[in-house]
Design a protein around this motif. Structure first.
Motif, mmCIF file in Angstrom:
data_model
loop_
_atom_site.group_PDB
_atom_site.id
_atom_site.type_symbol
_atom_site.label_atom_id
_atom_site.label_comp_id
_atom_site.label_asym_id
_atom_site.label_seq_id
_atom_site.Cartn_x
_atom_site.Cartn_y
_atom_site.Cartn_z
ATOM 1 N N ASP A 14 40.038 41.792 126.325
ATOM 2 C CA ASP A 14 38.868 42.398 126.971
ATOM 3 C C ASP A 14 38.547 43.758 126.358
ATOM 4 O O ASP A 14 37.378 44.085 126.132
ATOM 5 C CB ASP A 14 39.094 42.542 128.475
ATOM 6 N N ALA A 15 39.578 44.561 126.092
ATOM 7 C CA ALA A 15 39.360 45.881 125.489
ATOM 8 C C ALA A 15 38.765 45.734 124.092
ATOM 9 O O ALA A 15 37.856 46.488 123.715
ATOM 10 C CB ALA A 15 40.672 46.667 125.445
ATOM 11 N N ALA A 16 39.267 44.773 123.319
ATOM 12 C CA ALA A 16 38.721 44.536 121.979
ATOM 13 C C ALA A 16 37.250 44.144 122.068
ATOM 14 O O ALA A 16 36.418 44.644 121.295
ATOM 15 C CB ALA A 16 39.535 43.469 121.256
ATOM 16 N N ASN A 17 36.917 43.259 123.004
ATOM 17 C CA ASN A 17 35.521 42.842 123.169
ATOM 18 C C ASN A 17 34.616 44.004 123.546
ATOM 19 O O ASN A 17 33.456 44.052 123.134
ATOM 20 C CB ASN A 17 35.406 41.749 124.231
ATOM 21 N N ALA A 18 35.148 44.943 124.328
ATOM 22 C CA ALA A 18 34.359 46.094 124.768
ATOM 23 C C ALA A 18 34.319 47.203 123.727
ATOM 24 O O ALA A 18 33.639 48.212 123.919
ATOM 25 C CB ALA A 18 34.939 46.634 126.081
ATOM 26 N N GLY A 19 35.048 47.019 122.617
ATOM 27 C CA GLY A 19 35.101 48.054 121.592
ATOM 28 C C GLY A 19 35.998 49.220 121.968
ATOM 29 O O GLY A 19 35.949 50.270 121.335
ATOM 30 N N ASN A 20 36.825 49.043 122.990
ATOM 31 C CA ASN A 20 37.741 50.090 123.443
ATOM 32 C C ASN A 20 39.046 49.961 122.664
ATOM 33 O O ASN A 20 40.039 49.428 123.162
ATOM 34 C CB ASN A 20 37.971 49.964 124.953
ATOM 35 N N MET A 21 39.029 50.443 121.442
ATOM 36 C CA MET A 21 40.167 50.238 120.556
ATOM 37 C C MET A 21 41.384 51.061 120.961
ATOM 38 O O MET A 21 42.509 50.664 120.699
ATOM 39 C CB MET A 21 39.767 50.507 119.109
ATOM 40 N N ASP A 22 41.189 52.199 121.621
ATOM 41 C CA ASP A 22 42.337 52.978 122.087
ATOM 42 C C ASP A 22 43.166 52.179 123.077
ATOM 43 O O ASP A 22 44.391 52.106 122.967
ATOM 44 C CB ASP A 22 41.889 54.298 122.725
ATOM 45 N N THR A 23 42.500 51.542 124.040
ATOM 46 C CA THR A 23 43.208 50.693 125.008
ATOM 47 C C THR A 23 43.808 49.487 124.314
ATOM 48 O O THR A 23 44.968 49.137 124.532
ATOM 49 C CB THR A 23 42.253 50.235 126.130
ATOM 50 N N CYS A 24 43.030 48.863 123.462
ATOM 51 C CA CYS A 24 43.477 47.679 122.739
ATOM 52 C C CYS A 24 44.749 47.971 121.946
ATOM 53 O O CYS A 24 45.774 47.301 122.105
ATOM 54 C CB CYS A 24 42.353 47.223 121.814
ATOM 55 N N PHE A 25 44.729 48.997 121.119
ATOM 56 C CA PHE A 25 45.876 49.320 120.277
ATOM 57 C C PHE A 25 47.026 49.904 121.088
ATOM 58 O O PHE A 25 48.181 49.807 120.690
ATOM 59 C CB PHE A 25 45.472 50.255 119.144
ATOM 60 N N GLY A 26 46.714 50.499 122.236
ATOM 61 C CA GLY A 26 47.752 51.021 123.113
ATOM 62 C C GLY A 26 48.609 49.933 123.734
ATOM 63 O O GLY A 26 49.720 50.203 124.203
ATOM 64 N N LEU A 27 48.128 48.701 123.737
ATOM 65 C CA LEU A 27 48.886 47.565 124.281
ATOM 66 C C LEU A 27 49.772 46.907 123.227
ATOM 67 O O LEU A 27 50.477 45.948 123.522
ATOM 68 C CB LEU A 27 47.933 46.540 124.898
ATOM 69 N N LEU A 28 49.740 47.418 122.003
ATOM 70 C CA LEU A 28 50.567 46.881 120.921
ATOM 71 C C LEU A 28 51.816 47.736 120.747
ATOM 72 O O LEU A 28 51.723 48.967 120.667
ATOM 73 C CB LEU A 28 49.782 46.870 119.609
ATOM 74 N N ALA A 29 52.965 47.097 120.672
ATOM 75 C CA ALA A 29 54.220 47.804 120.423
ATOM 76 C C ALA A 29 54.222 48.378 119.011
ATOM 77 O O ALA A 29 53.616 47.807 118.097
ATOM 78 C CB ALA A 29 55.400 46.852 120.605
ATOM 79 N N ASP A 30 54.895 49.496 118.833
ATOM 80 C CA ASP A 30 54.983 50.108 117.503
ATOM 81 C C ASP A 30 55.649 49.177 116.500
ATOM 82 O O ASP A 30 55.304 49.179 115.321
ATOM 83 C CB ASP A 30 55.743 51.430 117.565
#
Length: 130
Positions: A14-30
């Motif tokens: 959903d974040a990716a679809n909304a263009g909210n890349m900070d939220t999107c990438f924040g859900l990815l582990a380092d």
């Protein structure tokens, strides 16, 4: 746990679809591992969030006008695994439609996406994005 993991993946998409890349990438582990199956220029195993963003997402999205809009068709969760069947819609910077079907297997632990294995129509990838 399955429902919580399902919601992590849904929030990511959903974040990716909304263009909210900070939220999107924040859900990815380092230490994320992302594997694209097949024989395209994007196929391979990417280790670490930095590599995924720089070596996979960056070059892919550089060819697209505004990313890929994902429509979830099916989402199944069991334990730490979440499987998503989806359709992606995009357009290349040259104006060519890139509409692919995907199956992604996410591994989610501690509220973060740790691994993604992605399957798609690789002939379409090679035809449109090569």
């Amino acid at each position: 746990m399955s429902e919580g993991n399902r919601e992590v993946v849904r929030s990511f998409l959903d974040a990716a679809n909304a263009g909210n890349m900070d939220t999107c990438f924040g859900l990815l582990a380092d230490d994320l591992v992302w594997t694209d199956i097949g024989s395209t220029r994007f196929a391979g195993r990417y280790e670490g969030k930095g590599s995924v963003l720089q070596d996979l997402i960056g070059p892919l999205f550089a060819q697209l006008k505004s990313g890929i809009h994902t429509t979830i068709e099916r989402i199944v969760a069991e334990g730490e695994y979440v499987v998503v069947q989806s359709r992606g819609e995009a357009e290349t910077v040259a104006g060519v439609p890139y509409n692919n079907s995907y199956c992604q297997v996410f591994t989610v632990r501690d509220g973060l996406i740790r691994e993604v294995v992605e399957y798609c129509d690789t002939a379409l990838v090679n035809q449109v994005l090569s």
